[in-house]
Design a protein around this motif. Sequence first.
Motif, mmCIF file in Angstrom:
data_model
loop_
_atom_site.group_PDB
_atom_site.id
_atom_site.type_symbol
_atom_site.label_atom_id
_atom_site.label_comp_id
_atom_site.label_asym_id
_atom_site.label_seq_id
_atom_site.Cartn_x
_atom_site.Cartn_y
_atom_site.Cartn_z
ATOM 1 N N PRO A 21 0.881 -1.222 -0.110
ATOM 2 C CA PRO A 21 0.029 -0.021 -0.087
ATOM 3 C C PRO A 21 0.828 1.322 -0.020
ATOM 4 C CG PRO A 21 -1.083 -1.607 1.482
ATOM 5 C CD PRO A 21 0.305 -2.283 0.967
ATOM 6 N N GLU A 22 2.112 1.184 0.784
ATOM 7 C CA GLU A 22 2.841 2.386 0.585
ATOM 8 C C GLU A 22 3.425 2.510 -0.707
ATOM 9 O OE1 GLU A 22 3.051 -0.018 2.643
ATOM 10 O OE2 GLU A 22 4.961 -0.727 3.412
ATOM 11 N N ASP A 23 3.265 1.725 -1.623
ATOM 12 C CA ASP A 23 3.980 2.123 -2.974
ATOM 13 C C ASP A 23 3.047 2.879 -3.809
ATOM 14 O OD1 ASP A 23 4.964 -1.308 -3.151
ATOM 15 O OD2 ASP A 23 6.370 0.671 -2.781
ATOM 16 N N THR A 24 1.585 3.304 -3.230
ATOM 17 C CA THR A 24 0.619 3.947 -3.931
ATOM 18 C C THR A 24 0.982 5.371 -4.251
ATOM 19 O OG1 THR A 24 -1.322 2.824 -3.021
ATOM 20 C CG2 THR A 24 -1.741 4.826 -3.688
ATOM 21 N N ALA A 25 0.964 5.751 -5.480
ATOM 22 C CA ALA A 25 1.526 7.268 -5.789
ATOM 23 C C ALA A 25 1.372 7.332 -7.396
ATOM 24 C CB ALA A 25 3.230 7.177 -5.623
ATOM 25 N N VAL A 26 1.642 8.351 -7.698
ATOM 26 C CA VAL A 26 1.711 8.853 -9.213
ATOM 27 C C VAL A 26 3.165 8.525 -9.530
ATOM 28 C CG1 VAL A 26 1.625 10.622 -11.088
ATOM 29 C CG2 VAL A 26 -0.434 10.498 -8.956
ATOM 30 N N TYR A 27 3.535 7.690 -10.555
ATOM 31 C CA TYR A 27 4.727 7.480 -11.029
ATOM 32 C C TYR A 27 5.046 8.316 -12.351
ATOM 33 C CZ TYR A 27 5.111 3.644 -7.644
ATOM 34 O OH TYR A 27 5.172 3.048 -6.384
ATOM 35 N N TYR A 28 6.303 8.886 -12.157
ATOM 36 C CA TYR A 28 6.720 9.682 -13.271
ATOM 37 C C TYR A 28 8.086 9.076 -13.932
ATOM 38 C CZ TYR A 28 3.744 13.154 -11.314
ATOM 39 O OH TYR A 28 2.679 13.883 -10.649
ATOM 40 N N CYS A 29 8.098 9.152 -15.161
ATOM 41 C CA CYS A 29 9.116 8.709 -15.974
ATOM 42 C C CYS A 29 9.995 10.241 -16.212
ATOM 43 C CB CYS A 29 8.865 8.021 -17.155
ATOM 44 S SG CYS A 29 10.229 7.858 -18.469
ATOM 45 N N SER A 30 11.469 10.103 -16.126
ATOM 46 C CA SER A 30 12.169 11.169 -15.958
ATOM 47 C C SER A 30 13.456 10.736 -16.818
ATOM 48 C CB SER A 30 12.480 11.802 -14.674
ATOM 49 O OG SER A 30 13.192 13.103 -14.910
ATOM 50 N N ALA A 31 14.087 11.784 -17.345
ATOM 51 C CA ALA A 31 15.367 11.564 -18.263
ATOM 52 C C ALA A 31 16.409 12.773 -17.877
ATOM 53 C CB ALA A 31 15.035 11.715 -19.602
ATOM 54 N N ALA A 32 17.769 12.341 -17.730
ATOM 55 C CA ALA A 32 18.742 13.385 -17.368
ATOM 56 C C ALA A 32 19.659 12.958 -18.481
ATOM 57 C CB ALA A 32 19.538 12.835 -16.279
ATOM 58 N N LEU A 33 20.164 13.962 -19.349
ATOM 59 C CA LEU A 33 20.978 14.045 -20.413
ATOM 60 C C LEU A 33 22.516 13.769 -20.092
ATOM 61 C CD1 LEU A 33 21.415 14.650 -23.414
ATOM 62 C CD2 LEU A 33 21.933 16.855 -22.816
ATOM 63 N N GLY A 34 22.877 12.872 -20.699
ATOM 64 C CA GLY A 34 24.395 12.669 -20.509
ATOM 65 C C GLY A 34 24.881 11.159 -20.034
ATOM 66 N N SER A 35 26.083 10.802 -19.922
ATOM 67 C CA SER A 35 26.364 9.551 -19.624
ATOM 68 C C SER A 35 26.934 9.427 -18.215
ATOM 69 C CB SER A 35 27.301 8.930 -20.562
ATOM 70 O OG SER A 35 28.600 9.601 -20.527
ATOM 71 N N THR A 36 27.282 10.466 -17.468
ATOM 72 C CA THR A 36 27.617 10.510 -16.267
ATOM 73 C C THR A 36 26.835 9.706 -15.222
ATOM 74 O OG1 THR A 36 28.258 12.888 -16.442
ATOM 75 C CG2 THR A 36 28.491 11.938 -14.110
ATOM 76 N N TRP A 37 27.579 8.900 -14.215
ATOM 77 C CA TRP A 37 26.683 7.917 -13.451
ATOM 78 C C TRP A 37 27.553 8.054 -12.217
ATOM 79 C CZ3 TRP A 37 22.336 5.581 -13.546
ATOM 80 C CH2 TRP A 37 21.882 4.630 -12.804
ATOM 81 N N PRO A 38 26.752 8.233 -10.932
ATOM 82 C CA PRO A 38 25.409 8.375 -10.857
ATOM 83 C C PRO A 38 25.004 9.784 -11.136
ATOM 84 C CG PRO A 38 26.294 8.155 -8.692
ATOM 85 C CD PRO A 38 27.477 7.982 -9.637
#
Length: 124
Positions: free
Chosen positions: A88-105
């Motif tokens: 139940p605590e996973d209930t939420a609006v889930y958003y996909c997102s993007a970060a330009l570039g290859s740097t990690w993390p």
Amino acid sequence: QMHLEESGGGLVQTGGSLRLSCAASGVTFSRYVMGWFRQAPGKEREFVSAINWNGGNVVYEDSVKGRFTISRDNAVNTVTLQMDNLKPEDTAVYYCSAALGSTWPRPESSFTSWGQGTQVTVSS
């Protein structure tokens, strides 16, 4: 300009599974680190998971480790979040997102492109 569109949300019982997908368009997908965030009612948006450009590096928020799996397919410009043993605590609006570039993390502030979100509701 990058366009992100999520799908796959819904209502599920505790212990169930959902698979979220995010389709990207308008850019060279493999140039981006992809991530999933979520926002529950009355709470701030929080990081869930991220994956680097080729899927070789992934990271998860502690509460979803062992239950969620992120993956991507650069051939079809899609990132997926497989969610198992939902709570139940996973209930939420889930958003996909993007970060330009290859740097990690990547810091959360580097995620600058966002989808419209998809609702995930887990009933107890």
